[in-house]
Scaffold this motif. Structure first.
Motif, PDB file in Angstrom:
ATOM      1  N   ALA A   1       0.904  -1.224   0.085  1.00 22.80           N
ATOM      2  CA  ALA A   1      -0.139  -0.030  -0.034  1.00 22.80           C
ATOM      3  C   ALA A   1       0.840   1.127  -0.078  1.00 22.80           C
ATOM      4  O   ALA A   1       0.384   2.426  -0.451  1.00 22.80           O
ATOM      5  CB  ALA A   1      -0.793  -0.070   1.128  1.00 22.80           C
ATOM      6  N   SER A   2       1.996   1.110   0.245  1.00 23.45           N
ATOM      7  CA  SER A   2       2.978   2.332   0.512  1.00 23.45           C
ATOM      8  C   SER A   2       3.344   2.841  -0.930  1.00 23.45           C
ATOM      9  O   SER A   2       3.814   2.419  -1.987  1.00 23.45           O
ATOM     10  CB  SER A   2       4.171   1.993   1.080  1.00 23.45           C
ATOM     11  N   ARG A   3       3.390   4.159  -0.883  1.00 23.44           N
ATOM     12  CA  ARG A   3       3.937   4.912  -2.021  1.00 23.44           C
ATOM     13  C   ARG A   3       5.351   4.864  -2.207  1.00 23.44           C
ATOM     14  O   ARG A   3       6.304   5.112  -3.236  1.00 23.44           O
ATOM     15  CB  ARG A   3       3.285   6.512  -2.086  1.00 23.44           C
ATOM     16  N   SER A   4       6.065   4.537  -0.991  1.00 22.67           N
ATOM     17  CA  SER A   4       7.566   4.580  -0.826  1.00 22.67           C
ATOM     18  C   SER A   4       8.153   3.135  -1.179  1.00 22.67           C
ATOM     19  O   SER A   4       9.133   3.128  -0.849  1.00 22.67           O
ATOM     20  CB  SER A   4       8.071   5.256   0.499  1.00 22.67           C
ATOM     21  N   ALA A   5       7.314   2.333  -1.675  1.00 23.74           N
ATOM     22  CA  ALA A   5       7.853   1.123  -1.797  1.00 23.74           C
ATOM     23  C   ALA A   5       7.307   0.608  -3.248  1.00 23.74           C
ATOM     24  O   ALA A   5       6.093   0.712  -3.608  1.00 23.74           O
ATOM     25  CB  ALA A   5       7.393   0.160  -0.693  1.00 23.74           C
ATOM     26  N   SER A   6       8.032  -0.392  -3.741  1.00 21.60           N
ATOM     27  CA  SER A   6       7.762  -1.083  -5.065  1.00 21.60           C
ATOM     28  C   SER A   6       7.722  -2.835  -4.604  1.00 21.60           C
ATOM     29  O   SER A   6       8.920  -3.202  -4.506  1.00 21.60           O
ATOM     30  CB  SER A   6       8.271  -0.819  -6.150  1.00 21.60           C
ATOM     31  N   VAL A   7       6.605  -3.376  -4.625  1.00 19.03           N
ATOM     32  CA  VAL A   7       6.646  -4.825  -4.385  1.00 19.03           C
ATOM     33  C   VAL A   7       6.135  -5.641  -5.703  1.00 19.03           C
ATOM     34  O   VAL A   7       4.967  -5.190  -6.187  1.00 19.03           O
ATOM     35  CB  VAL A   7       5.555  -5.227  -2.987  1.00 19.03           C
TER      36      VAL A   7
END
Length: 165
Positions: free
Chosen positions: A39-45
């Protein structure tokens, strides 16, 4: 069989946790953390989706104002070793970082993770240091970095088929 590297979805969390628990004995990412990362904008999963079965994943972290991304985790479901899937996920992580205009991708790897070290060495990462006692069991982390200048020059795409990226 073609494997698509795609952004993770919330319904992938159980599969991600299964891979995490099978691949690592300590310092595991929890289901709650996977949900937050997705859900984070500071991560790419990103996940390796083999037609409905998740066979691997990678997590890349970003900081506002920082042009260096961090490969937080990468894992392949046991039994999928030596298929090139780890390399495809690593390349997808590099593309995700380049798409966010990052100049470099950094990571930590356990000093006793020979397979991971070989993957990074063979794919243009360079050893930059050691972080003593980094892991919960007291093991040291080796620090690696790769400059992404060439990737930033082109168009970065996350989606692709395993082996054809």
């Amino acid at each position: 069989m073609a494997v698509e590297i795609r952004p993770a979805r919330s319904n992938d969390v159980d599969a991600l946790a299964d891979i995490e628990n099978a691949a690592f004995t300590t310092d595991r990412i929890s289901k709650t953390s996977f949900r937050r990362l997705i859900a984070s904008r500071s991560a790419s999963v990103l996940v390796a989706d083999g037609g409905g079965r998740i066979d691997g994943y990678c997590v890349v972290l970003f900081r506002a104002g920082n042009r260096q991304a961090r490969l937080y985790s990468i894992a392949v479901r046991p039994g999928n070793g030596k298929t090139g899937l780890g390399r495809s996920l690593l390349y997808a992580a590099e593309q995700a970082a380049a798409a966010r205009s990052c100049d470099a991708l950094r990571l930590e790897v356990r000093q006793d993770n020979a397979r991971g070290i070989r993957l990074y060495d063979m794919n243009g990462f360079r050893l930059t240091g050691v972080r003593p006692g980094y892991y919960a069991d007291g093991r040291d982390a080796l620090l690696y970095e790769k400059q992404l200048g060439r990737l930033n020059a082109g168009t970065a795409s996350v989606k692709g088929e395993h082996g054809r990226q």
